[in-house]
Design a protein around this motif. Structure first.
Motif, mmCIF file in Angstrom:
data_model
loop_
_atom_site.group_PDB
_atom_site.id
_atom_site.type_symbol
_atom_site.label_atom_id
_atom_site.label_comp_id
_atom_site.label_asym_id
_atom_site.label_seq_id
_atom_site.Cartn_x
_atom_site.Cartn_y
_atom_site.Cartn_z
ATOM 1 N N ALA A 118 13.309 3.473 6.489
ATOM 2 C CA ALA A 118 13.401 4.323 5.297
ATOM 3 C C ALA A 118 14.056 5.653 5.648
ATOM 4 O O ALA A 118 14.867 6.178 4.873
ATOM 5 C CB ALA A 118 12.014 4.552 4.705
ATOM 6 N N ALA A 119 13.722 6.208 6.813
ATOM 7 C CA ALA A 119 14.311 7.491 7.216
ATOM 8 C C ALA A 119 15.825 7.374 7.341
ATOM 9 O O ALA A 119 16.563 8.258 6.885
ATOM 10 C CB ALA A 119 13.699 7.952 8.535
ATOM 11 N N TYR A 120 16.300 6.302 7.962
ATOM 12 C CA TYR A 120 17.754 6.110 8.065
ATOM 13 C C TYR A 120 18.379 5.948 6.685
ATOM 14 O O TYR A 120 19.416 6.561 6.385
ATOM 15 C CB TYR A 120 18.081 4.884 8.920
ATOM 16 N N TRP A 126 1.556 5.480 10.643
ATOM 17 C CA TRP A 126 2.860 4.928 10.995
ATOM 18 C C TRP A 126 3.920 5.516 10.076
ATOM 19 O O TRP A 126 3.628 5.914 8.947
ATOM 20 C CB TRP A 126 2.870 3.418 10.838
ATOM 21 N N ALA A 127 5.156 5.553 10.553
ATOM 22 C CA ALA A 127 6.284 6.038 9.760
ATOM 23 C C ALA A 127 7.418 5.025 9.835
ATOM 24 O O ALA A 127 7.681 4.452 10.905
ATOM 25 C CB ALA A 127 6.764 7.400 10.267
ATOM 26 N N SER A 128 8.091 4.816 8.716
ATOM 27 C CA SER A 128 9.200 3.875 8.659
ATOM 28 C C SER A 128 10.489 4.536 9.113
ATOM 29 O O SER A 128 11.013 5.435 8.442
ATOM 30 C CB SER A 128 9.384 3.332 7.240
ATOM 31 N N LEU A 186 0.814 -1.209 0.000
ATOM 32 C CA LEU A 186 0.000 0.000 0.000
ATOM 33 C C LEU A 186 0.851 1.264 0.000
ATOM 34 O O LEU A 186 0.317 2.365 -0.021
ATOM 35 C CB LEU A 186 -0.942 -0.007 1.205
ATOM 36 N N GLY A 187 2.157 1.097 0.032
ATOM 37 C CA GLY A 187 3.089 2.221 -0.033
ATOM 38 C C GLY A 187 4.469 1.692 -0.356
ATOM 39 O O GLY A 187 4.801 0.551 -0.022
ATOM 40 N N GLU A 188 5.298 2.512 -0.981
ATOM 41 C CA GLU A 188 6.627 2.066 -1.381
ATOM 42 C C GLU A 188 7.500 1.729 -0.182
ATOM 43 O O GLU A 188 8.245 0.740 -0.206
ATOM 44 C CB GLU A 188 7.311 3.150 -2.225
ATOM 45 N N ASN A 189 7.411 2.524 0.887
ATOM 46 C CA ASN A 189 8.313 2.356 2.026
ATOM 47 C C ASN A 189 7.686 1.680 3.234
ATOM 48 O O ASN A 189 8.409 1.216 4.116
ATOM 49 C CB ASN A 189 8.862 3.724 2.455
ATOM 50 N N GLU A 221 6.261 10.576 2.474
ATOM 51 C CA GLU A 221 6.657 9.417 1.672
ATOM 52 C C GLU A 221 6.988 8.198 2.537
ATOM 53 O O GLU A 221 6.973 7.058 2.046
ATOM 54 C CB GLU A 221 7.881 9.750 0.802
ATOM 55 N N ASN A 222 7.293 8.444 3.797
ATOM 56 C CA ASN A 222 7.674 7.361 4.710
ATOM 57 C C ASN A 222 6.535 6.917 5.614
ATOM 58 O O ASN A 222 6.755 6.132 6.537
ATOM 59 C CB ASN A 222 8.852 7.802 5.577
ATOM 60 N N THR A 223 5.320 7.400 5.354
ATOM 61 C CA THR A 223 4.204 7.136 6.252
ATOM 62 C C THR A 223 3.112 6.301 5.589
ATOM 63 O O THR A 223 3.015 6.206 4.366
ATOM 64 C CB THR A 223 3.583 8.438 6.779
#
Length: 327
Positions: free
Chosen positions: A147-149, A142-144, A30-33, A250-252
């Motif tokens: 991906a952030a790192y 939620w946030a990855s 449902l999302g790339e990340n 983009e990370n959520t």
């Protein structure tokens, strides 16, 4: 994100597909990340070994997985399913007045956090099921943190890999002086008094290595209160910089709840935010958390307890690397 990061993710997703096929489940990104929907399984305590391994893998790959149409679930079957994925913790280290198997979430935290980072043995995952939903609002995002790192430029990676942060439960996110999110002021004050009835502080690496995937992630959120060796002003500025990267859209992944849903998130690779946009309507969800390991940094150094013994709350899991992330 480097080319190596992208190739590693693609390889893991390809290997995972074979497990999904063997278990006859469908996993739809449902999302790339971050984020996926899982279909083709009726949750409970009687799943096959193949189904359990496929779900564990889908969680590791996608960080958050959502199931719908699970209207048959109650507290007992939610707990039985959770027990297939790991060892459930006590509901909370300090909040003990709401039962002995699961935690009742009233209202919404309305702040970015990773669950229970103020102890050394941070839970590895949480399972959340709605009980009472408002007529509108009340989604969870939620946030990855992986991906952030991975998106950090090399100079910032070098900096954060050397940072350690003190996390504490003495954080007043439930101590607001006005009603919100279906929770009145008296309830907030009572909850905060119980939440802080025992003090916990733990020193964690800002970059932890995921024990099942080998991925690196940023370990922060609202329980972090200082960086070792830095001034308060330096902590505030650097914390905001890193949090802004974690919570980039983009990370959520955002989930609008319906009855019959169950969502699982990897607590070692995410932060989350319950959105209090439903006025004074009631919102209630039941959460079960699973025992995790003690975080380690990129050099293998473990988190350190400053204050508080969490052994009554949770065992320490001895994790294993998942096959699709084999080195």
């Amino acid at each position: 994100m480097t080319l190596t990061d992208i190739e590693r993710r693609t390889d893991s997703e390809s290997a995972a597909q074979a497990l999904y096929d063997d278990a006859s489940i469908t996993v739809t990104k449902l999302g790339e990340n971050i984020g996926a929907r899982v279909e083709g399984v009726r949750l409970g305590g009687d799943l096959s070994t193949e189904q359990v391994e496929a779900i564990r893998t889908a969680l590791a790959v996608n960080k958050v997985i959502a199931f719908t149409g699970q209207d048959h679930l109650d507290d007992e079957t939610q707990y039985a399913f959770a027990s297939l994925l790991g060892e459930p913790t006590a509901p909370h280290p300090t909040v003990t007045s709401r039962g002995d198997q699961l935690l009742t979430i009233e209202g919404a935290a309305n702040s970015w956090h990773t669950d229970v980072t103020f102890v050394d043995r941070i839970p590895k995952a949480s399972l959340l099921r709605p009980i009472v939903l408002p007529a509108y609002g009340g989604a969870t995002t939620w946030a990855s943190t992986v991906a952030a790192y991975e998106q950090l430029p090399k100079p910032l990676r070098s900096l954060v890999e050397e940072l350690w942060a003190t996390h504490s439960n003495l954080y007043d996110y439930v101590g607001q002086k006005e009603p919100s999110g279906g929770v009145d002021v008296v309830q907030k004050e009572e909850h905060y008094a119980e939440f802080t009835s025992s003090e916990y502080e733990t020193l964690h690496p800002v970059v932890r290595v995921h024990p099942e995937t080998g991925e690196r992630s940023l370990l922060l959120g609202h329980f972090a209160k200082e960086f070792r060796g830095l001034k308060a002003s330096e902590f505030a500025n650097l914390y905001q910089l890193l949090q802004a990267r974690i919570t980039k859209l983009e990370n959520t992944f955002r989930w609008n709840w319906s009855y019959g849903d169950l969502v699982i998130w990897d607590n070692r690779a995410t932060q989350h935010y319950g959105i209090a946009d439903f006025g004074n309507q009631k919102r209630q969800l039941h959460r079960i958390t699973l025992a995790g390991d003690v975080p380690v940094d990129v050099n293998g150094q473990q988190s350190q307890i400053i204050q508080g013994d969490a052994s009554h709350y949770s065992s320490v899991e001895q994790p294993r690397r998942l096959a699709v992330f084999a080195a």
